[in-house]
Design a protein around this motif. Structure first.
Motif, PDB file in Angstrom:
ATOM      1  N   VAL A 218      18.500  -2.931  -7.235  1.00  0.00           N
ATOM      2  CA  VAL A 218      17.864  -3.485  -8.434  1.00  0.00           C
ATOM      3  C   VAL A 218      16.616  -2.686  -8.807  1.00  0.00           C
ATOM      4  N   ASN A 219      15.838  -2.284  -7.823  1.00  0.00           N
ATOM      5  CA  ASN A 219      14.559  -1.623  -8.078  1.00  0.00           C
ATOM      6  C   ASN A 219      14.580  -0.101  -7.902  1.00  0.00           C
ATOM      7  N   SER A 220      15.778   0.459  -7.673  1.00  0.00           N
ATOM      8  CA  SER A 220      15.918   1.916  -7.478  1.00  0.00           C
ATOM      9  C   SER A 220      14.918   2.437  -6.450  1.00  0.00           C
ATOM     10  N   GLU A 221      14.758   1.685  -5.371  1.00  0.00           N
ATOM     11  CA  GLU A 221      13.674   1.961  -4.424  1.00  0.00           C
ATOM     12  C   GLU A 221      13.777   3.311  -3.722  1.00  0.00           C
ATOM     13  N   LEU A 222      14.976   3.698  -3.308  1.00  0.00           N
ATOM     14  CA  LEU A 222      15.097   4.918  -2.516  1.00  0.00           C
ATOM     15  C   LEU A 222      15.079   6.182  -3.372  1.00  0.00           C
ATOM     16  N   SER A 223      15.695   6.127  -4.541  1.00  0.00           N
ATOM     17  CA  SER A 223      15.827   7.330  -5.361  1.00  0.00           C
ATOM     18  C   SER A 223      14.486   7.835  -5.890  1.00  0.00           C
ATOM     19  N   ILE A 224      13.491   6.958  -5.964  1.00  0.00           N
ATOM     20  CA  ILE A 224      12.208   7.377  -6.535  1.00  0.00           C
ATOM     21  C   ILE A 224      11.219   7.892  -5.493  1.00  0.00           C
ATOM     22  N   ILE A 225      11.527   7.741  -4.203  1.00  0.00           N
ATOM     23  CA  ILE A 225      10.541   8.100  -3.174  1.00  0.00           C
ATOM     24  C   ILE A 225      10.260   9.597  -3.152  1.00  0.00           C
ATOM     25  N   GLU A 226      11.293  10.418  -3.015  1.00  0.00           N
ATOM     26  CA  GLU A 226      11.078  11.867  -2.894  1.00  0.00           C
ATOM     27  C   GLU A 226      10.370  12.466  -4.112  1.00  0.00           C
ATOM     28  N   PRO A 227      10.849  12.212  -5.355  1.00  0.00           N
ATOM     29  CA  PRO A 227      10.125  12.798  -6.497  1.00  0.00           C
ATOM     30  C   PRO A 227       8.693  12.303  -6.622  1.00  0.00           C
ATOM     31  N   THR A 228       8.445  11.044  -6.239  1.00  0.00           N
ATOM     32  CA  THR A 228       7.071  10.527  -6.299  1.00  0.00           C
ATOM     33  C   THR A 228       6.183  11.241  -5.287  1.00  0.00           C
ATOM     34  N   LEU A 229       6.683  11.411  -4.064  1.00  0.00           N
ATOM     35  CA  LEU A 229       5.891  12.111  -3.052  1.00  0.00           C
ATOM     36  C   LEU A 229       5.605  13.550  -3.489  1.00  0.00           C
ATOM     37  N   ASN A 230       6.605  14.215  -4.047  1.00  0.00           N
ATOM     38  CA  ASN A 230       6.401  15.596  -4.515  1.00  0.00           C
ATOM     39  C   ASN A 230       5.356  15.646  -5.633  1.00  0.00           C
ATOM     40  N   SER A 231       5.402  14.648  -6.516  1.00  0.00           N
ATOM     41  CA  SER A 231       4.438  14.588  -7.610  1.00  0.00           C
ATOM     42  C   SER A 231       3.020  14.376  -7.074  1.00  0.00           C
ATOM     43  N   LEU A 232       2.889  13.495  -6.085  1.00  0.00           N
ATOM     44  CA  LEU A 232       1.572  13.232  -5.494  1.00  0.00           C
ATOM     45  C   LEU A 232       1.053  14.458  -4.746  1.00  0.00           C
ATOM     46  N   ILE A 233       1.931  15.111  -3.999  1.00  0.00           N
ATOM     47  CA  ILE A 233       1.523  16.320  -3.267  1.00  0.00           C
ATOM     48  C   ILE A 233       1.027  17.378  -4.247  1.00  0.00           C
ATOM     49  N   TYR A 234       1.729  17.526  -5.360  1.00  0.00           N
ATOM     50  CA  TYR A 234       1.301  18.479  -6.398  1.00  0.00           C
ATOM     51  C   TYR A 234      -0.080  18.113  -6.941  1.00  0.00           C
ATOM     52  N   SER A 235      -0.339  16.803  -7.073  1.00  0.00           N
ATOM     53  CA  SER A 235      -1.591  16.333  -7.684  1.00  0.00           C
ATOM     54  C   SER A 235      -2.781  16.369  -6.733  1.00  0.00           C
TER      55      SER A 235
END
Length: 315
Positions: A218-235
């Motif tokens: 329902v919350n797409s919990e797993l699919s968003i973890i990797e791109p979010t971490l990559n985005s944070l690491i970039y930031s």
């Protein structure tokens, strides 16, 4: 234990995750999962007026409750109602190019679990919902009543590691031919009737794995973890830290793999005399083995038992 206008949530691994950020008083930090505000309060209390905390949550109830809790730090906190997967866009919108640190608590808040009408719990009767963002379109009701038998089986197996996934999916489809499955306890009864007695009596609640699986879908919990971490690491600025708290093996595996990938340098074959790929590590892992809750925390909060913390630093 947090308790603000009915929004209660125990901040798991609170001191470990916040201390791991090495807070700078004038730094810029992001709490990607505001929840009850415990991690945000701990971060904000370490900031001076020159510091800034971006507090993100997709649940408007969390934001409203935490605004009261964080009122003493209103000069340094910016609240954002959004999914943490959009953190890159959030920072761009606030014209913040780089940050000094971020924390993500990937668990479901105690408030969401313990509020029956949200439909997360297999212990209370409620409409099938499970949306972390009450404004989102997809609900547990839609998943259970419209997904095919093969889709349900795959979700239960992949996201819940449920070995009776096929039997449960088949029973759900048989039941909904007569009438839709409307409530959490109706779903619990179907799950229980699909699992052999011996398996039902062993281990945790028989519905736990299926409810976890449906919630993740329902919350797409797993699919968003990797791109979010990559985005944070970039930031992150050089030396900036990222603390990530997980609650089950599927989440932890993704975090572990993403950190490992970002820690790698040259990927050229070993027999190359010089590096031609130019790849350099983006982070170093502060702890290669996850940090676990203390005995004191485990005695205070049973939901901390499966929690793991991983911390990385931008190079």
């Amino acid at each position: 234990m947090e308790n603000t206008v009915g929004f209660s949530h125990y901040s798991v691994l609170l001191s470990e995750s916040v201390d791991g950020l090495n807070i700078k008083p004038d730094g810029v930090y992001v709490d990607c999962t505001l929840g009850g505000g415990g991690h945000s309060e701990a971060i904000a209390s370490k900031l001076t007026e020159g510091g800034k905390l971006i507090a993100i949550d997709q649940d408007s109830a969390a934001i409203e409750a935490s605004k009261m809790r964080l009122a003493p730090y209103s000069d340094r906190v910016i609240f954002v109602h959004d999914n943490f997967s959009n953190v890159g866009e959030v920072l761009a919108g606030l014209e913040i190019p780089k940050i000094d640190g971020a924390v993500i608590d990937l668990g479901v808040s105690s408030y969401q679990l313990d509020t029956p009408c949200r439909g997360f719990s297999y212990m209370h009767d409620a409409p099938l919902d499970m949306r972390m963002n009450p404004e989102a379109a997809l609900t547990a009701h839609e998943v259970i009543n419209t997904y095919s038998e093969s889709q349900l089986k795959k979700i239960f197996f992949d996201y819940g590691e449920e070995k009776f996934s096929g039997r449960i999916a088949s029973k759900i489809c048989a039941v909904r031919e007569e009438k839709p499955v409307e409530t959490t306890l109706e779903l619990v009864d179907i799950i229980k009737s699909s699992i052999p007695m011996k398996a039902r009596e062993a281990g945790s609640h028989p519905a736990k794995r299926v409810f976890q699986a449906v919630r993740i879908e329902v919350n797409s919990e797993l699919s968003i973890i990797e791109p979010t971490l990559n985005s944070l690491i970039y930031s992150l600025k050089e030396g900036g830290r990222l603390s990530v708290i997980t609650f089950h093996s599927l989440e932890d595996r993704i975090v572990k793999q993403t950190f490992a990938e970002n820690s790698k340098g040259c990927t050229c074959p070993k027999d190359f005399p010089v590096c031609v790929c130019g790849k350099k590590p983006r982070i170093k892992q502060i702890n290669h083995k996850p940090i676990l809750p203390s005995e004191k925390e485990l005695s205070e909060n049973s939901r901390s038992h499966s929690a793991k913390l991983r911390i990385a630093e931008k190079i």
